[in-house]
Design a protein around this motif. Sequence first.
Motif, PDB file in Angstrom:
ATOM      1  N   GLU A 187       6.788   5.180  12.291  1.00 40.42           N
ATOM      2  CA  GLU A 187       6.996   4.104  11.150  1.00 40.42           C
ATOM      3  C   GLU A 187       7.988   3.077  11.511  1.00 40.42           C
ATOM      4  N   ARG A 188       8.509   2.632  11.970  1.00 38.03           N
ATOM      5  CA  ARG A 188       9.539   2.156  12.647  1.00 38.03           C
ATOM      6  C   ARG A 188       8.996   0.677  12.891  1.00 38.03           C
ATOM      7  N   LEU A 189       7.575   0.582  13.124  1.00 37.84           N
ATOM      8  CA  LEU A 189       6.433   0.401  13.846  1.00 37.84           C
ATOM      9  C   LEU A 189       6.243  -1.080  11.962  1.00 37.84           C
ATOM     10  N   VAL A 190       5.403  -0.034  11.459  1.00 41.48           N
ATOM     11  CA  VAL A 190       5.212  -0.649  10.238  1.00 41.48           C
ATOM     12  C   VAL A 190       6.543  -1.156   9.460  1.00 41.48           C
ATOM     13  N   LYS A 191       7.441  -0.415   9.288  1.00 36.89           N
ATOM     14  CA  LYS A 191       8.748  -1.324   9.203  1.00 36.89           C
ATOM     15  C   LYS A 191       8.819  -2.519   9.248  1.00 36.89           C
ATOM     16  N   GLU A 192       8.583  -2.505  10.578  1.00 32.73           N
ATOM     17  CA  GLU A 192       9.218  -4.053  11.281  1.00 32.73           C
ATOM     18  C   GLU A 192       8.802  -5.220  10.534  1.00 32.73           C
ATOM     19  N   HIS A 193       6.699  -4.469  10.521  1.00 29.94           N
ATOM     20  CA  HIS A 193       5.579  -5.295  10.073  1.00 29.94           C
ATOM     21  C   HIS A 193       5.872  -6.158   9.028  1.00 29.94           C
ATOM     22  N   PHE A 194       5.799  -4.806   8.220  1.00 27.61           N
ATOM     23  CA  PHE A 194       6.389  -5.405   6.477  1.00 27.61           C
ATOM     24  C   PHE A 194       7.197  -6.357   6.241  1.00 27.61           C
ATOM     25  N   THR A 195       8.937  -5.798   6.670  1.00 29.86           N
ATOM     26  CA  THR A 195       9.338  -6.453   7.099  1.00 29.86           C
ATOM     27  C   THR A 195       9.283  -8.174   7.450  1.00 29.86           C
ATOM     28  N   HIS A 196       9.101  -8.553   8.613  1.00 30.50           N
ATOM     29  CA  HIS A 196       8.737  -9.854   9.092  1.00 30.50           C
ATOM     30  C   HIS A 196       7.699 -10.331   7.978  1.00 30.50           C
ATOM     31  N   CYS A 197       6.277 -10.057   7.374  1.00 26.82           N
ATOM     32  CA  CYS A 197       5.562 -10.052   7.226  1.00 26.82           C
ATOM     33  C   CYS A 197       4.991 -10.081   5.240  1.00 26.82           C
TER      34      CYS A 197
ATOM     35  N   LEU B  95       8.328  -8.773   3.148  1.00 28.45           N
ATOM     36  CA  LEU B  95      10.242  -8.245   2.209  1.00 28.45           C
ATOM     37  C   LEU B  95      10.584  -8.777   3.074  1.00 28.45           C
ATOM     38  N   ASP B  96      10.996  -9.828   3.872  1.00 26.84           N
ATOM     39  CA  ASP B  96      11.434 -10.862   4.290  1.00 26.84           C
ATOM     40  C   ASP B  96      11.441 -12.337   3.440  1.00 26.84           C
ATOM     41  N   GLU B  97      10.190 -12.355   2.637  1.00 25.52           N
ATOM     42  CA  GLU B  97      10.461 -13.616   1.408  1.00 25.52           C
ATOM     43  C   GLU B  97      10.035 -13.250   0.237  1.00 25.52           C
ATOM     44  N   LEU B  98      10.771 -11.763   0.067  1.00 25.28           N
ATOM     45  CA  LEU B  98      10.859 -11.911  -1.521  1.00 25.28           C
ATOM     46  C   LEU B  98      12.724 -11.499  -1.665  1.00 25.28           C
TER      47      LEU B  98
ATOM     48  N   ARG C 102      13.803  -6.066  -1.474  1.00 24.83           N
ATOM     49  CA  ARG C 102      13.251  -5.608  -0.203  1.00 24.83           C
ATOM     50  C   ARG C 102      13.885  -4.498  -0.011  1.00 24.83           C
ATOM     51  N   LYS C 103      13.051  -3.580   0.109  1.00 23.96           N
ATOM     52  CA  LYS C 103      13.005  -1.992   0.153  1.00 23.96           C
ATOM     53  C   LYS C 103      11.942  -1.540   0.636  1.00 23.96           C
ATOM     54  N   PHE C 104      12.449  -0.545   1.826  1.00 18.43           N
ATOM     55  CA  PHE C 104      11.147  -0.462   2.248  1.00 18.43           C
ATOM     56  C   PHE C 104      11.703   1.882   2.794  1.00 18.43           C
ATOM     57  N   GLY C 105      11.494   2.449   2.429  1.00 16.01           N
ATOM     58  CA  GLY C 105      11.092   3.541   2.444  1.00 16.01           C
ATOM     59  C   GLY C 105      13.158   4.076   1.878  1.00 16.01           C
ATOM     60  N   GLU C 106      13.780   3.263   0.743  1.00 12.54           N
ATOM     61  CA  GLU C 106      15.107   4.029   0.745  1.00 12.54           C
ATOM     62  C   GLU C 106      14.961   4.993   0.487  1.00 12.54           C
ATOM     63  N   ALA C 107      16.326   5.313   0.659  1.00 11.13           N
ATOM     64  CA  ALA C 107      16.821   7.061  -0.107  1.00 11.13           C
ATOM     65  C   ALA C 107      16.781   7.758  -1.014  1.00 11.13           C
TER      66      ALA C 107
ATOM     67  N   ASP D  33      13.544   6.504  -2.580  1.00  7.39           N
ATOM     68  CA  ASP D  33      12.295   6.665  -3.407  1.00  7.39           C
ATOM     69  C   ASP D  33      11.365   7.617  -1.852  1.00  7.39           C
ATOM     70  N   ALA D  34      12.287   7.339  -0.740  1.00  7.83           N
ATOM     71  CA  ALA D  34      10.890   7.697   0.310  1.00  7.83           C
ATOM     72  C   ALA D  34      10.317   9.774  -0.275  1.00  7.83           C
ATOM     73  N   GLY D  35      11.409  10.116  -0.794  1.00 11.22           N
ATOM     74  CA  GLY D  35      10.122  11.390  -1.257  1.00 11.22           C
ATOM     75  C   GLY D  35       8.985  11.223  -1.734  1.00 11.22           C
ATOM     76  N   ASP D  36       9.120  10.094  -3.165  1.00 12.61           N
ATOM     77  CA  ASP D  36       7.912  10.417  -3.299  1.00 12.61           C
ATOM     78  C   ASP D  36       6.674   8.930  -3.098  1.00 12.61           C
ATOM     79  N   ALA D  37       7.126   8.289  -1.631  1.00 11.18           N
ATOM     80  CA  ALA D  37       6.310   7.443  -0.744  1.00 11.18           C
ATOM     81  C   ALA D  37       5.219   8.387  -0.261  1.00 11.18           C
ATOM     82  N   LEU D  38       4.191   7.979  -0.848  1.00  8.85           N
ATOM     83  CA  LEU D  38       3.261   8.931  -0.389  1.00  8.85           C
ATOM     84  C   LEU D  38       3.242   9.346  -0.381  1.00  8.85           C
ATOM     85  N   ARG D  39       3.312  10.389  -0.947  1.00  2.00           N
ATOM     86  CA  ARG D  39       3.524  11.580  -1.390  1.00  2.00           C
ATOM     87  C   ARG D  39       1.870  12.298  -1.510  1.00  2.00           C
ATOM     88  N   PRO D  40       1.914  13.226  -1.273  1.00  2.00           N
ATOM     89  CA  PRO D  40       0.129  13.553  -1.353  1.00  2.00           C
ATOM     90  C   PRO D  40      -0.271  14.544  -2.719  1.00  2.00           C
TER      91      PRO D  40
END
Length: 213
Positions: free
Chosen positions: A125-135, A137-140, A145-150, A152-159
Amino acid sequence: PSPAAATMDAMGEDTLNEDIGKLRNAWVAESTCPDIRPFDEDLFADVSEQIQNQQAFIDKTVTETDEAFTASLYQMEIDRVKFSLARYLRTRLLKVESQVLHILASPEQKAKLSPAELDYAEKYERLVKEHFTHCVLDELPEPFRKFGEADDAGDALRPNQDTYVFCRIKEDLGEVQLDHTMDSRTPLNAGDLQVLRYLPIQALVENDEVVLI
């Protein structure tokens, strides 16, 4: 039987075969269940110990010419068990990766992971967040600039728990309501093979009253 075969039998060949069956069932359930299943620590420990003990004996026996052929047969069996164990663990890791935000946001889901899987999930999760932030989110703009915030994280990629699964009924359960929008009930009898929505039978699966196949 040869001395090597007799020794292998004494080391618990029947137990290993039983564990292989349990391992296959665990893999099938993991493959078909939308949610991550609880990690079977006891099964993992038993199979790992059996592999280690029998591998050590095979490595010792294979140097004896008269037992080399027998040892090679047992080596193929051990390799099959190793493959089955790796397949089970690999299936779980792939599910962890696809549901990592949902799992880490839920204490109940996190409790289903082994310590090693939880460590992997947090690092992934930390690596994915760093990757998306750099590629990305930093441009938005800042509000996006949200990634797994408290919140909405419960609904993120819910099966998708409304998916249909193949299952076998282990015991008579009587008539069960499988659709909350209807008053009708479906009889679930021991030995029945059914194709049902996962969400209504989730508790039955967790209680081992229904087995995914």
